[in-house]
Design a protein around this motif. Structure first.
Motif, PDB file in Angstrom:
ATOM      1  N   ARG A 103      40.392  35.341  49.739  1.00 30.15           N
ATOM      2  CA  ARG A 103      40.625  34.920  48.352  1.00 30.15           C
ATOM      3  C   ARG A 103      40.733  36.125  47.418  1.00 30.15           C
ATOM      4  N   TYR A 104      40.649  37.319  47.969  1.00 31.97           N
ATOM      5  CA  TYR A 104      40.777  38.538  47.172  1.00 31.97           C
ATOM      6  C   TYR A 104      42.215  38.760  46.755  1.00 31.97           C
ATOM      7  N   PHE A 105      42.418  39.049  45.464  1.00 35.26           N
ATOM      8  CA  PHE A 105      43.744  39.367  44.942  1.00 35.26           C
ATOM      9  C   PHE A 105      43.720  40.762  44.321  1.00 35.26           C
ATOM     10  N   PRO A 106      44.570  41.657  44.816  1.00 38.52           N
ATOM     11  CA  PRO A 106      44.616  42.994  44.232  1.00 38.52           C
ATOM     12  C   PRO A 106      44.927  42.937  42.733  1.00 38.52           C
ATOM     13  N   LYS A 107      44.385  43.869  42.004  1.00 35.98           N
ATOM     14  CA  LYS A 107      44.621  44.024  40.569  1.00 35.98           C
ATOM     15  C   LYS A 107      44.041  42.880  39.742  1.00 35.98           C
ATOM     16  N   VAL A 108      43.303  41.971  40.378  1.00 35.09           N
ATOM     17  CA  VAL A 108      42.704  40.858  39.650  1.00 35.09           C
ATOM     18  C   VAL A 108      41.182  40.924  39.739  1.00 35.09           C
ATOM     19  N   HIS A 109      40.665  40.888  40.950  1.00 35.21           N
ATOM     20  CA  HIS A 109      39.228  40.807  41.114  1.00 35.21           C
ATOM     21  C   HIS A 109      38.503  42.064  40.649  1.00 35.21           C
ATOM     22  N   ALA A 110      39.093  43.231  40.860  1.00 32.66           N
ATOM     23  CA  ALA A 110      38.410  44.465  40.454  1.00 32.66           C
ATOM     24  C   ALA A 110      38.154  44.478  38.952  1.00 32.66           C
ATOM     25  N   SER A 111      39.169  44.126  38.157  1.00 29.65           N
ATOM     26  CA  SER A 111      38.995  44.147  36.700  1.00 29.65           C
ATOM     27  C   SER A 111      38.020  43.078  36.230  1.00 29.65           C
ATOM     28  N   HIS A 112      38.044  41.899  36.854  1.00 34.17           N
ATOM     29  CA  HIS A 112      37.151  40.829  36.434  1.00 34.17           C
ATOM     30  C   HIS A 112      35.710  41.111  36.848  1.00 34.17           C
ATOM     31  N   LEU A 113      35.535  41.775  37.987  1.00 34.02           N
ATOM     32  CA  LEU A 113      34.183  42.153  38.376  1.00 34.02           C
ATOM     33  C   LEU A 113      33.610  43.209  37.433  1.00 34.02           C
ATOM     34  N   ARG A 114      34.476  44.046  36.886  1.00 29.44           N
ATOM     35  CA  ARG A 114      33.999  45.026  35.890  1.00 29.44           C
ATOM     36  C   ARG A 114      33.499  44.315  34.636  1.00 29.44           C
ATOM     37  N   VAL A 115      34.206  43.271  34.201  1.00 29.61           N
ATOM     38  CA  VAL A 115      33.754  42.499  33.039  1.00 29.61           C
ATOM     39  C   VAL A 115      32.413  41.837  33.329  1.00 29.61           C
ATOM     40  N   ASN A 170      40.394  33.498  38.778  1.00 29.49           N
ATOM     41  CA  ASN A 170      41.372  32.740  39.555  1.00 29.49           C
ATOM     42  C   ASN A 170      42.684  32.617  38.802  1.00 29.49           C
ATOM     43  N   GLY A 171      42.863  33.427  37.754  1.00 29.42           N
ATOM     44  CA  GLY A 171      44.025  33.274  36.898  1.00 29.42           C
ATOM     45  C   GLY A 171      45.339  33.610  37.562  1.00 29.42           C
ATOM     46  N   VAL A 172      45.361  34.566  38.477  1.00 31.59           N
ATOM     47  CA  VAL A 172      46.585  34.909  39.190  1.00 31.59           C
ATOM     48  C   VAL A 172      46.423  34.386  40.606  1.00 31.59           C
ATOM     49  N   GLY A 173      46.875  33.159  40.818  1.00 31.63           N
ATOM     50  CA  GLY A 173      46.631  32.512  42.086  1.00 31.63           C
ATOM     51  C   GLY A 173      47.706  32.737  43.121  1.00 31.63           C
ATOM     52  N   VAL A 174      48.761  33.482  42.771  1.00 29.99           N
ATOM     53  CA  VAL A 174      49.871  33.649  43.703  1.00 29.99           C
ATOM     54  C   VAL A 174      50.177  35.133  43.861  1.00 29.99           C
TER      55      VAL A 174
END
Length: 379
Positions: free
Chosen positions: A307-319, A359-363
């Motif tokens: 379920r990991y998405f590059p460029k999505v989870h890293a930034s959200h985990l920082r928040v 989960n905003g970028v699901g594709v």
């Protein structure tokens, strides 16, 4: 690029969720305990370590590769079409997210007695209850009503079906005037896969299998499901199936779309919908006859990738990390009551923001061929 789901990544992700659950439970049950709140801080620190480890393990996992399209043609149409699997990790993360403001409120409020603090806790609790009820949709069948009707027809013994080949995955960008003023233009994206008839002689047009619609917290289920199929089934042959009761769906759907399923010869099913201009030549004109299904045969959706998405989870985990760090002062008891309340509001808001957007970028954008289309007035 989608990555595979490895046992290590799944274990680390589950450990991060369980650690967060422990912190949430300690904050909710022992909300009036004296600082420092090591019973919350220790699980939070473990959750952070496990989350970062999950991120690294997911990034190092091998990319998802297409399945070999070497299976022999399947003469029988399976009668047991597997539903999309529930994502229990996402369910757990969703409930942790909606209760983040309340957890921050209770720990910041402590045993204080201000009216503002009590109101903050009450509103956060009501917010968690409402969204928890809303998130029950995650526990229901991941197929929509139209897809369930197709599944029932297949199990009952017959569907409309035609042989096709899983072709090009397409992301279509459609530009249209908003109607809010001169020069105001918006763009919407539609994901679909072109299913090409195996028999090109006199066959109707290529069919676009579009992503299922979602609701509640399941808004991206259809997009994700089709993206997984696009990454693994290109070039595969199989049956394109429609329900025998397709008129009941087309007559009640505002967009006149009909549910469909691609059943590959390799034993997998991809769910979606087909627009009227595509299915009309098959269903209305009779090019896809009613065929019997073999109720002893079964197919399942593809195994879920990471379920990991590059460029999505890293930034959200920082928040989320910033929100957790803001909670540290009042968990240690080193700030006055009103500062703790303020930090609690900010901390809960950041946790909610990070969770709702993760989960905003699901594709995954990589497998899709981008095409553009415009409203006639913009051509």
């Amino acid at each position: 690029m989608q990555h595979g789901s490895t046992p290590l990544a799944r274990t680390l992700g589950a450990a991060a969720l369980l650690s967060a659950v422990a912190a949430w439970g300690a904050a909710s049950i022992r909300y009036d305990a004296d600082a420092p709140r090591l019973d919350i801080l220790v699980p939070l620190a473990l959750a952070a370590v496990f989350a970062v480890s999950w991120l690294l393990a997911s990034r190092l996992a091998p990319p998802v590769k297409p399945l070999p399209a070497t299976a022999p043609p399947r003469e029988g149409i399976p009668g047991k079409l597997g539903a999309v699997r529930r994502d229990w990790g996402f369910v757990a993360a969703a409930y942790l997210t909606v209760w983040a403001p309340y957890v921050a409120a209770r720990t910041a409020y402590g045993d204080g007695g201000s009216i503002l603090g009590s109101l903050y806790c009450l509103l956060a609790w009501l917010f968690g209850v409402v969204l928890s009820l809303y998130a029950i949709g995650l526990l229901k069948n991941q197929l929509g009503p139209a897809q369930r009707m197709l599944r029932e027809d297949a199990a009952a013994g017959s569907v409309h079906a035609v042989r096709v080949r899983f072709g090009t995955p397409v992301r279509e960008a459609y530009r249209y005037p908003t109607g809010n003023g001169v020069g105001q233009v918006a763009t919407s994206s539609t994901y679909y896969v072109e299913l090409v008839p195996e028999d090109d002689s006199g066959s109707p047009r290529t069919v676009r299998l579009q992503a299922m619609s979602g609701y509640n917290f399941r808004i991206n289920v259809g997009d994700k499901h089709l993206a997984q199929a696009a990454a693994r089934l290109v070039g595969h042959s199989g049956w394109l199936c429609w329900p025998t009761r397709w008129r009941d769906i087309a007559g009640t759907d505002k967009q006149r779309k009909v549910s469909a399923a691609f059943v590959s010869d390799s034993g997998h099913v991809a769910w979606g919908v087909t627009p009227e201009e595509d299915y009309a030549g098959y269903l209305r004109a009779g090019a896809a006859p009613v065929r019997e299904t073999d109720t002893a045969l079964a197919v399942a959706p593809l195994p879920r990738p990471s379920r990991y998405f590059p460029k999505v989870h890293a930034s959200h985990l920082r928040v989320a990390a910033v929100g957790a760090l803001l909670a540290v002062p009042f968990l240690l008891g080193v700030v006055p009551y009103w500062a703790a309340l303020l930090l609690g509001v900010i901390s809960g808001a950041l946790g909610l923001s990070a969770g709702m957007k993760k989960n905003g970028v699901g594709v995954d954008q990589e497998p899709w061929t981008v095409r553009e289309r415009s409203h006639p007035s913009l051509r």
